[in-house]
Design an enzyme around this catalytic site. Structure first.
Site, short mmCIF file in Angstrom:
data_model
loop_
_atom_site.label_atom_id
_atom_site.label_comp_id
_atom_site.label_asym_id
_atom_site.label_seq_id
_atom_site.Cartn_x
_atom_site.Cartn_y
_atom_site.Cartn_z
N CYS A 25 0.82 -1.21 0.00
CA CYS A 25 0.00 0.00 0.00
C CYS A 25 0.85 1.26 0.00
O CYS A 25 1.82 1.36 0.74
CB CYS A 25 -0.93 0.03 1.21
SG CYS A 25 -2.55 -0.63 0.84
N CYS A 273 9.27 0.57 10.59
CA CYS A 273 9.58 -0.71 9.94
C CYS A 273 11.00 -0.73 9.34
O CYS A 273 11.29 0.00 8.38
CB CYS A 273 8.56 -0.95 8.82
SG CYS A 273 8.98 -2.33 7.76
N CYS A 422 4.86 -10.97 9.81
CA CYS A 422 4.57 -9.55 9.98
C CYS A 422 3.07 -9.39 10.03
O CYS A 422 2.37 -9.93 9.18
CB CYS A 422 5.14 -8.75 8.82
SG CYS A 422 4.64 -7.01 8.92
N CYS A 473 10.92 -1.08 14.26
CA CYS A 473 10.26 -2.38 14.38
C CYS A 473 11.17 -3.38 13.69
O CYS A 473 11.53 -3.19 12.52
CB CYS A 473 8.90 -2.39 13.69
SG CYS A 473 8.17 -4.06 13.66
N CYS A 476 9.97 -9.08 12.79
CA CYS A 476 10.09 -10.30 11.98
C CYS A 476 11.50 -10.89 12.03
O CYS A 476 11.70 -12.01 11.59
CB CYS A 476 9.67 -10.01 10.54
SG CYS A 476 10.56 -8.63 9.80
S1 SF4 Z 1 7.53 -7.09 11.35
FE1 SF4 Z 1 9.19 -6.74 9.86
S2 SF4 Z 1 8.21 -6.20 7.96
FE2 SF4 Z 1 6.67 -6.02 9.56
S3 SF4 Z 1 6.70 -3.86 10.18
FE3 SF4 Z 1 8.10 -4.94 11.57
S4 SF4 Z 1 10.13 -4.84 10.52
FE4 SF4 Z 1 8.56 -4.27 9.02
#
Ligand code: SF4
Length: 517
Positions: A25, A273, A422, A473, A476
């Protein structure tokens, strides 16, 4: 309970559903105080961000208290000059928002995709709102229950619809936009960067309290046009100057006297992210004033420094086009090895293998990258790549290199081993689909046919981004999720996965996420 809710999307059905369906998106919104149509700015804003979502696109403009909407499948179309006037007529007004999408919530058939295509609109009891959203909501079941209790006929199609309806509900309770947005921010668990327009013509943007997805603001040199965009490339293409990246939990609005910023959530915890740096964002976009391209080059230099022995054992560097190109430059600079441009993408096979539907993936990967055989024959090759998710893309490329006569193949991967799903807007929602969730680095190398897989370390990745690790973040790759429900779901899913249960895809959409299949 409120009276029958009107979903204004149905009043303006899509004009076409042609083309091949592809799927992320990207959002863009703009307002002009020059009394001229805003459609061209939104159009170019989406064209520049089509890499964030291939499956469908939509435009919405606001004129004289009415919304005008166009939604369609596939890429943002090339417009013929002769068709521009018709589009201006179809999408009048000086405020507009748009969206390019790959579905990470809702069903994947054509009809559901077009239904889930944004912008979303909603109207009830004299209140009206339209939103373009990037992200993913985790507590959808709880929200659905709340909205079902408030709107007689509510049937939810996807998370963007939930955000739109929740905002409508709060606008019905509170006329003041900031007072309406705050409970929306507080009640949603997940990632959401949003731009929108109210029925009064208020133009706004806001970001979730963790700021997981990008969203920046900019203005034209004469100060008459303002925009919000997922990435800065869409400001560049419109000749706009970047002002700032919205803070987590911030609402920005634009009126004739300029941009107004309001921090609605006190002391938010930023969790941007980390995958945006390695894979999603365009290299010519900037985060905090640095090109993504510069950061990716640094990723390449970091891997050389972390794996000196393997670097010494190589003759040549190749890159998986295109997100592997920038790290390849970094590997070249740090190692002195020749970067041979011997892997080429077929220019018009443009789909990203990562976001293609499952049954199409293999053949397309094979088709889209061509190896210049004689350039790798008898060589020990380092190949740079942004990430390994399922492993099938890399496996096909390594097979092609071996077939061409490469003696050794070393994978240099800029994003560390992905070990968990994710829930924030990227369609990797189960452990089973991730090669890194139950295989260590050596096993992965064996499965994909590489002589070694060299992942950049977490520490080097963080350092190169210029961010503090607490502000990113990295769920993952670490298993530590910034929002509570996502953490709970991930822990429960992992326990079940290790016990051999077959996982549901998109667990956040199921009635009982904890129930085994
Ligand atoms: S889990 Fe991984 S892909 Fe998802 S927002 Fe966090 S860093 Fe990004």
């Amino acid at each position: 309970m409120y009276q029958k809710r009107i979903n204004t999307s149905s009043l303006y059905p899509p004009t076409s559903a042609e083309g091949d369906i592809r799927i992320g998106c990207g959002i863009f919104g703009a307002i002009s105080f020059k009394n001229e149509p805003i459609f061209p700015s939104v159009y170019w804003g989406l064209r520049a961000q089509n890499h964030r979502g291939h499956q469908s696109h939509g435009f919405l403009t606001y004129d004289s208290e009415r919304f005008y909407l166009h939604k369609s499948l596939d890429l943002v179309p090339k417009l013929k000059t002769s068709a521009i006037q018709e589009w201006f007529g179809r999408l009048p007004g000086s405020i507009g928002i748009g969206n390019v999408r790959y579905t990470t919530s809702g069903k994947c058939d054509d009809q559901s995709i077009i239904k889930g295509t944004q912008p979303m609109t909603a109207e009830a009891n004299g209140a009206k709102v339209a939103v373009s959203f990037n992200g993913n909501i985790v507590n959808t079941q709880q929200l659905k229950m709340e909205l079902n209790g408030q709107f007689q006929d509510y049937t939810c199609s996807c998370d963007s619809d939930l955000v739109c309806q929740k905002l409508l509900l709060e606008l019905m309770r509170q006329k003041d936009l900031a007072l309406a947005v705050k409970p929306v921010m507080e009640s949603l668990d997940g990632a959401f960067s949003v731009t929108g327009i109210t029925g009064n013509g208020d133009f706004f943007a806001f970001k979730d309290p963790h700021g997981i997805k990008p969203l920046c603001a900019g203005h034209s040199p004469d100060g008459k046009v303002f925009a919000f965009s997922s990435e800065t490339v869409s400001l560049d293409i419109n000749g706009l100057i970047r002002d700032f990246e919205l803070n987590p939990g911030e609402l920005a609005t634009v009126a004739e006297d300029g941009l107004k910023r309001q921090q609605l959530i006190a002391n938010p915890r930023k969790a941007f992210c980390a995958f945006e740096y390695a894979y999603f964002a365009r290299p010519d976009s900037t985060f905090d004033g640095r090109y993504v391209y510069e950061i990716r080059e640094e990723f390449g230099r970091n891997i050389v420094n972390e794996f000196p022995e393997i670097t010494k054992d190589a003759d040549v560097i190749l890159s998986v086009p295109e997100t592997g190109d920038d790290p390849a430059m970094g590997v070249h600079e740090a190692s002195g090895l020749r970067w041979e441009r011997a892997s080429r993408r077929h220019r018009y096979v443009t789909e990203r293998a990562f976001i293609l539907l499952n049954d199409e993936r293999f053949s397309t990967i094979d088709r889209k990258v061509n190896i210049l055989g004689s350039k790798v024959e008898g060589k020990r090759v380092i190949i740079t790549e942004d990430s390994i998710v399922r492993g099938d893309t890399t496996k096909v490329i390594i097979e092609k290199l071996r077939k061409a006569g490469a003696k050794k193949v070393y994978m240099f991967v800029t994003f560390p081993r992905i070990i968990g799903p994710c829930f924030y807007g990227i369609d990797m929602s189960t452990y089973g689909q991730l090669i890194g969730s139950n295989h260590n680095t050596e096993e992965i190398a064996k499965i994909i046919g590489a002589d070694a897989v060299c992942y950049q370390s977490h520490e080097s990745l963080v350092k190169a981004t210029g961010e503090k690790s607490d502000d990113l973040c990295m769920a993952c790759i670490t298993g530590k999720y910034p929002t509570p429900l996502a953490q709970k779901m991930a822990d429960e899913m992992r326990a079940r996965f290790l016990n051999g249960f077959k996982e549901k895809t998109r667990i956040y959409e199921t009635e009982d996420p904890a129930a085994p299949s």
